[in-house]
Scaffold this motif. Structure first.
Motif, PDB file in Angstrom:
ATOM      1  N   SER A 197      42.037  34.506  39.415  1.00 14.58           N
ATOM      2  CA  SER A 197      42.940  34.526  40.570  1.00 14.58           C
ATOM      3  C   SER A 197      42.547  35.535  41.632  1.00 14.58           C
ATOM      4  CB  SER A 197      44.369  34.837  40.108  1.00 14.58           C
ATOM      5  OG  SER A 197      44.855  33.784  39.314  1.00 14.58           O
ATOM      6  N   VAL A 198      41.494  36.318  41.386  1.00 10.82           N
ATOM      7  CA  VAL A 198      41.075  37.330  42.354  1.00 10.82           C
ATOM      8  C   VAL A 198      39.646  37.036  42.785  1.00 10.82           C
ATOM      9  CG1 VAL A 198      40.682  39.783  42.762  1.00 10.82           C
ATOM     10  CG2 VAL A 198      42.596  39.048  41.333  1.00 10.82           C
ATOM     11  N   PHE A 199      39.453  36.965  44.083  1.00  9.36           N
ATOM     12  CA  PHE A 199      38.135  36.699  44.637  1.00  9.36           C
ATOM     13  C   PHE A 199      37.812  37.780  45.659  1.00  9.36           C
ATOM     14  CE2 PHE A 199      39.611  32.847  42.867  1.00  9.36           C
ATOM     15  CZ  PHE A 199      38.500  32.113  42.491  1.00  9.36           C
ATOM     16  N   VAL A 200      36.614  38.294  45.581  1.00  8.28           N
ATOM     17  CA  VAL A 200      36.129  39.271  46.557  1.00  8.28           C
ATOM     18  C   VAL A 200      34.869  38.672  47.168  1.00  8.28           C
ATOM     19  CG1 VAL A 200      35.235  41.595  46.914  1.00  8.28           C
ATOM     20  CG2 VAL A 200      37.112  41.222  45.297  1.00  8.28           C
ATOM     21  N   GLY A 201      34.877  38.516  48.471  1.00 10.12           N
ATOM     22  CA  GLY A 201      33.736  37.888  49.131  1.00 10.12           C
ATOM     23  C   GLY A 201      33.522  36.460  48.698  1.00 10.12           C
ATOM     24  N   GLY A 202      34.603  35.781  48.318  1.00 14.29           N
ATOM     25  CA  GLY A 202      34.530  34.384  47.920  1.00 14.29           C
ATOM     26  C   GLY A 202      34.096  34.166  46.485  1.00 14.29           C
ATOM     27  N   LYS A 203      33.925  35.261  45.719  1.00 12.37           N
ATOM     28  CA  LYS A 203      33.476  35.140  44.333  1.00 12.37           C
ATOM     29  C   LYS A 203      34.518  35.742  43.397  1.00 12.37           C
ATOM     30  CE  LYS A 203      28.684  35.313  45.676  1.00 12.37           C
ATOM     31  NZ  LYS A 203      27.442  36.051  45.658  1.00 12.37           N
ATOM     32  N   PRO A 204      34.713  35.157  42.201  1.00 17.08           N
ATOM     33  CA  PRO A 204      35.687  35.710  41.252  1.00 17.08           C
ATOM     34  C   PRO A 204      35.353  37.166  40.919  1.00 17.08           C
ATOM     35  CG  PRO A 204      34.808  33.626  40.450  1.00 17.08           C
ATOM     36  CD  PRO A 204      33.998  34.009  41.650  1.00 17.08           C
ATOM     37  N   THR A 220      38.689  44.100  40.002  1.00 11.90           N
ATOM     38  CA  THR A 220      39.258  44.548  41.270  1.00 11.90           C
ATOM     39  C   THR A 220      40.705  44.989  41.118  1.00 11.90           C
ATOM     40  OG1 THR A 220      37.788  43.175  42.581  1.00 11.90           O
ATOM     41  CG2 THR A 220      39.854  43.824  43.622  1.00 11.90           C
ATOM     42  N   VAL A 221      40.986  46.159  41.648  1.00  9.82           N
ATOM     43  CA  VAL A 221      42.354  46.666  41.761  1.00  9.82           C
ATOM     44  C   VAL A 221      42.647  46.759  43.254  1.00  9.82           C
ATOM     45  CG1 VAL A 221      43.922  48.603  41.319  1.00  9.82           C
ATOM     46  CG2 VAL A 221      42.206  47.956  39.597  1.00  9.82           C
ATOM     47  N   ARG A 222      43.730  46.128  43.674  1.00 10.61           N
ATOM     48  CA  ARG A 222      44.144  46.153  45.088  1.00 10.61           C
ATOM     49  C   ARG A 222      45.519  46.754  45.145  1.00 10.61           C
ATOM     50  NH1 ARG A 222      44.882  46.898  49.672  1.00 10.61           N
ATOM     51  NH2 ARG A 222      44.311  45.626  51.448  1.00 10.61           N
ATOM     52  N   VAL A 223      45.676  47.794  45.965  1.00 16.29           N
ATOM     53  CA  VAL A 223      46.942  48.508  46.049  1.00 16.29           C
ATOM     54  C   VAL A 223      47.481  48.394  47.478  1.00 16.29           C
ATOM     55  CG1 VAL A 223      48.098  50.735  45.748  1.00 16.29           C
ATOM     56  CG2 VAL A 223      46.160  50.118  44.259  1.00 16.29           C
ATOM     57  N   VAL A 224      48.749  48.019  47.576  1.00 17.26           N
ATOM     58  CA  VAL A 224      49.453  47.960  48.859  1.00 17.26           C
ATOM     59  C   VAL A 224      50.578  48.978  48.780  1.00 17.26           C
ATOM     60  CG1 VAL A 224      50.794  46.526  50.437  1.00 17.26           C
ATOM     61  CG2 VAL A 224      48.891  45.514  49.131  1.00 17.26           C
ATOM     62  N   VAL A 225      50.550  49.952  49.670  1.00 17.71           N
ATOM     63  CA  VAL A 225      51.548  51.018  49.710  1.00 17.71           C
ATOM     64  C   VAL A 225      52.394  50.808  50.956  1.00 17.71           C
ATOM     65  CG1 VAL A 225      51.926  53.511  49.804  1.00 17.71           C
ATOM     66  CG2 VAL A 225      49.918  52.597  48.592  1.00 17.71           C
ATOM     67  N   LEU A 260      36.270  50.597  38.329  1.00 17.47           N
ATOM     68  CA  LEU A 260      36.939  49.440  38.903  1.00 17.47           C
ATOM     69  C   LEU A 260      36.703  49.426  40.411  1.00 17.47           C
ATOM     70  CD1 LEU A 260      40.275  49.790  36.932  1.00 17.47           C
ATOM     71  CD2 LEU A 260      38.573  47.977  36.634  1.00 17.47           C
ATOM     72  N   HIS A 261      36.551  48.236  40.952  1.00 20.09           N
ATOM     73  CA  HIS A 261      36.476  48.075  42.404  1.00 20.09           C
ATOM     74  C   HIS A 261      37.902  48.217  42.932  1.00 20.09           C
ATOM     75  CE1 HIS A 261      35.377  46.508  46.333  1.00 20.09           C
ATOM     76  NE2 HIS A 261      36.446  45.735  46.246  1.00 20.09           N
ATOM     77  N   MET A 262      38.133  49.161  43.832  1.00 20.08           N
ATOM     78  CA  MET A 262      39.492  49.405  44.314  1.00 20.08           C
ATOM     79  C   MET A 262      39.505  49.554  45.815  1.00 20.08           C
ATOM     80  SD  MET A 262      42.092  51.662  45.411  1.00 20.08           S
ATOM     81  CE  MET A 262      41.539  53.320  45.152  1.00 20.08           C
ATOM     82  N   GLU A 263      40.521  48.981  46.399  1.00 22.16           N
ATOM     83  CA  GLU A 263      40.807  49.262  47.801  1.00 22.16           C
ATOM     84  C   GLU A 263      42.319  49.258  47.971  1.00 22.16           C
ATOM     85  OE1 GLU A 263      40.447  45.554  50.594  1.00 22.16           O
ATOM     86  OE2 GLU A 263      38.622  45.662  49.351  1.00 22.16           O
ATOM     87  N   PHE A 264      42.753  49.949  49.030  1.00 29.59           N
ATOM     88  CA  PHE A 264      44.190  50.020  49.289  1.00 29.59           C
ATOM     89  C   PHE A 264      44.423  50.177  50.774  1.00 29.59           C
ATOM     90  CE2 PHE A 264      43.072  54.477  49.128  1.00 29.59           C
ATOM     91  CZ  PHE A 264      43.976  55.127  49.942  1.00 29.59           C
TER      92      PHE A 264
END
Length: 140
Positions: A50-57, A61-66, A99-103
């Motif tokens: 369910s998670v794709f980065v750059g169109g690839k599974p 990936t950890v994605r944080v929304v604050v 882990l690949h992370m962005e927020f």
């Protein structure tokens, strides 16, 4: 209130990890006088399909929304320092685990926020201090 949405792969965090992560996040805000109950942290497990980065599974990936509602920083330098501090708090739960992370952080206007049908008290007011001490919303 800060509302944190942490989207992460299934089984990335143990129950203890989640408790520790949420406690570390809460401490950021209570240090500045916010009531602890303002801080909400939600963990969202995401299947690897369910998670794709750059169109690839991506299964790492950890994605944080604050979302910040109770406090906003108008100065760009202070926002940068705050963002770097948040990254440092997340580091043991993300970067240090490879882990690949962005927020990102969103500011919501205070006049679009209520708790238990009440407008939150003004920053630093006696009412806000009372809410922090009681750790709950109450009429003022």
């Amino acid at each position: 209130m800060p509302l944190w949405h942490i989207y992460h792969p299934v089984d990335t965090y143990t129950e203890q990890d989640k408790q520790d992560f949420a406690a570390d996040i809460t401490e950021i805000y209570t240090r500045f006088g916010l009531p602890a109950f303002y801080v909400i942290v939600q963990f969202h497990e995401m299947p690897g399909t369910s998670v794709f980065v750059g169109g690839k599974p991506s299964g790492d990936t950890v994605r944080v929304v604050v979302k910040h509602l109770a406090r906003h920083l108008d100065d760009a330098g202070r926002r940068k320092r705050m963002t770097e501090h948040l990254d440092g708090v997340m580091r043991p739960y993300t970067h240090d685990r490879d882990l690949h992370m962005e927020f990102h952080v969103e500011d919501t206007p205070r006049d679009q926020w209520m708790i238990a049908g009440l407008w939150p008290p003004d920053e630093g007011s006696d009412a806000e201090k009372a809410w922090a001490q009681a750790n709950r919303a109450m009429p003022y």
